[in-house]
Design an enzyme around this catalytic site. Sequence first.
Site, mmCIF file in Angstrom:
data_model
loop_
_atom_site.group_PDB
_atom_site.id
_atom_site.type_symbol
_atom_site.label_atom_id
_atom_site.label_comp_id
_atom_site.label_asym_id
_atom_site.label_seq_id
_atom_site.Cartn_x
_atom_site.Cartn_y
_atom_site.Cartn_z
ATOM 1 N N GLU A 139 1.063 -1.154 -0.117
ATOM 2 C CA GLU A 139 0.120 -0.046 -0.291
ATOM 3 C C GLU A 139 1.164 0.937 -0.472
ATOM 4 O OE1 GLU A 139 -3.553 0.576 0.806
ATOM 5 O OE2 GLU A 139 -3.079 -0.680 -0.793
ATOM 6 N N CYS B 232 15.020 -0.134 5.128
ATOM 7 C CA CYS B 232 14.914 -1.607 5.542
ATOM 8 C C CYS B 232 17.036 -1.604 6.559
ATOM 9 C CB CYS B 232 15.459 -3.203 4.629
ATOM 10 S SG CYS B 232 15.217 -3.937 5.331
ATOM 11 N N CYS C 90 20.681 -12.945 15.270
ATOM 12 C CA CYS C 90 18.992 -12.889 15.609
ATOM 13 C C CYS C 90 18.939 -13.837 16.918
ATOM 14 C CB CYS C 90 18.703 -12.608 14.562
ATOM 15 S SG CYS C 90 16.454 -13.057 14.715
ATOM 16 N N CYS D 45 15.620 -18.770 12.612
ATOM 17 C CA CYS D 45 14.783 -19.289 11.822
ATOM 18 C C CYS D 45 15.997 -20.208 10.953
ATOM 19 C CB CYS D 45 14.302 -18.048 11.099
ATOM 20 S SG CYS D 45 12.941 -17.454 12.100
ATOM 21 N N CYS E 272 17.020 -18.098 7.366
ATOM 22 C CA CYS E 272 17.456 -16.708 7.317
ATOM 23 C C CYS E 272 19.069 -16.838 7.727
ATOM 24 C CB CYS E 272 16.725 -15.588 8.539
ATOM 25 S SG CYS E 272 17.379 -14.352 8.996
ATOM 26 N N CYS F 287 18.736 -10.095 3.761
ATOM 27 C CA CYS F 287 18.404 -10.776 4.673
ATOM 28 C C CYS F 287 19.995 -11.339 5.371
ATOM 29 C CB CYS F 287 17.969 -12.109 4.794
ATOM 30 S SG CYS F 287 16.120 -11.686 3.964
HETATM 31 N N1 SAH Z 1 12.814 -10.580 12.633
HETATM 32 C C1 SAH Z 1 12.334 -9.967 11.952
HETATM 33 C C2 SAH Z 1 12.398 -9.431 11.334
HETATM 34 C C3 SAH Z 1 13.970 -9.377 10.297
HETATM 35 S S1 SAH Z 1 13.337 -10.442 9.101
HETATM 36 C C4 SAH Z 1 11.266 -10.981 11.827
HETATM 37 O O1 SAH Z 1 11.304 -12.255 11.107
HETATM 38 O O2 SAH Z 1 9.779 -11.009 11.139
HETATM 39 C C5 SAH Z 1 12.461 -9.090 7.970
HETATM 40 C C6 SAH Z 1 11.755 -10.654 7.373
HETATM 41 O O3 SAH Z 1 12.208 -11.334 6.073
HETATM 42 C C7 SAH Z 1 11.010 -11.397 7.260
HETATM 43 O O4 SAH Z 1 10.013 -12.490 7.223
HETATM 44 C C8 SAH Z 1 11.735 -13.159 7.222
HETATM 45 O O5 SAH Z 1 11.592 -14.402 7.732
HETATM 46 C C9 SAH Z 1 11.969 -12.489 5.945
HETATM 47 N N2 SAH Z 1 13.655 -13.263 5.459
HETATM 48 C C10 SAH Z 1 14.982 -13.771 6.260
HETATM 49 N N3 SAH Z 1 15.367 -15.125 5.132
HETATM 50 C C11 SAH Z 1 14.820 -15.136 4.240
HETATM 51 C C12 SAH Z 1 15.378 -15.526 3.151
HETATM 52 N N4 SAH Z 1 16.352 -16.143 3.565
HETATM 53 N N5 SAH Z 1 14.235 -15.624 1.689
HETATM 54 C C13 SAH Z 1 12.907 -14.832 2.153
HETATM 55 N N6 SAH Z 1 12.397 -13.855 2.932
HETATM 56 C C14 SAH Z 1 13.315 -14.607 4.071
#
Ligand code: SAH
Length: 423
Positions: A156, A175, A182, A186, A189, A413
């Site tokens: 948006e 960003c 972190c 995950c 990431c 990321c």
């Molecule tokens: N910790 C927060 C913000 C940082 S990451 C969060 O997880 O929301 C910002 C976004 O990028 C998050 O949605 C995360 O899951 C995504 N992200 C991280 N690594 C990625 C990757 N390799 N490919 C695509 N998206 C990714």
Amino acid sequence: MKRTVTDSSRPVTQRPTPPAGPPPTEPQVVAPPRLTFGAPRRGKPPRHFADLDPAERREAVVDLGEPAYRARQLSRHYFVRHVDDAAALTDLPAATRARLAGELLPPLLTPVRALACDAGATHKTLWRLFDGALVESVLMRYGAGARNGLGDDGREPDGAGPRTAGGGRTRATMCVSSQAGCGMACPFCATGQAGLTRNLSTAEIVGQVVAGFRTLASGDVAGGPGRVTNVVFMGMGEPLANYRSVIGAVRRLTDPAPDGLGISQRGVTVSTVGLVPRIRQLAEEGLAVTLAVSLHAPDDKLRDELVPVNTRWPVAEVLDAAWAYSDVTGRRVSIEYALIRDINDQAWRADLLGELLAGRLVHVNLIPLNPTPGSKWTASRPADEAEFVRRLRAHGVAVTVRDTRGQEIDGACGQLAGAERER
Ligand code: SAH
């Protein structure tokens, strides 16, 4: 890369705890990162003007033996002119400049590498902090004059920027990182792999945005001189795990000039893995920022793996908190969903996600997975992605596919900091 393990870490997954193992100075077998909430206790960055709210700034200058109105002068320099070196504080007596700048405007971010791509519309910076920790920020220009054909990422136009002479809208999104590393672990990431180094201070976060203003003012960004119109907390770190500093930063970013940078609250997005109590707390701050929830799977079985904090706050609880956020703030929630080939991109998962989201004030951002070095996962096939979109839309859910900026410069990321550590 040395991993820091802290007393305050609270592992909450079923993952096996890595054995005590060799001391950190010796090479270690890389264990899967553990979910870590508490930030390691490390030296604090020096106090900076941007850490303080307007009342605290007046106190700080008075404590330094200066009249309180100097606080407003400094605010104009830092938040309006985006300068912080003593020589630029020309409306202050010469003797006062160096002292006030030295005490209240210490340099916090040193650029290590700066890279541009997407025909000059994306600028990425790797910063070294006072203690050697590395963080990244990325500036992305969208809209008229930015990059032909790239246009908008489909979000948006909230908090969108000024119109250009040509009548097109230009938006510049910064960003930012909220933590060095972190603790959310995950597995897809890059940042998540290295663990948490420390929380950033409010001023270290704000400084990334001020640097973005300077870069945009310089005219070096495609589209000509401009301002930062949007800030997304989607760099390194989990913003809601560094709650106080992040809220302070949001206030500095959105307070009207000269008290702050004057960015619209609607132009700020806080992205989270889903720390439910903090989402509920954020709803009570009286801030109209956009909440983005990194869902990545509609079912707990898969989400436990992709977003380990799900073992603490499962999908249903995260979504309840998200709906509470949209009820209180009136803001549409963003659901982030990285599409990973054959992992979370099945048609049945699209349907399940659609059922969970149907009828809500929500928008889904699909992000083609940006594979991290050594990752066994990759982005979805175009046909699977298209089917995923189609099925969500069939449930009446608004959905866009995020454009992927900065890939040729390890733009996504945590990859740049990762590359720097390995050098
Ligand atoms: N910790 C927060 C913000 C940082 S990451 C969060 O997880 O929301 C910002 C976004 O990028 C998050 O949605 C995360 O899951 C995504 N992200 C991280 N690594 C990625 C990757 N390799 N490919 C695509 N998206 C990714």
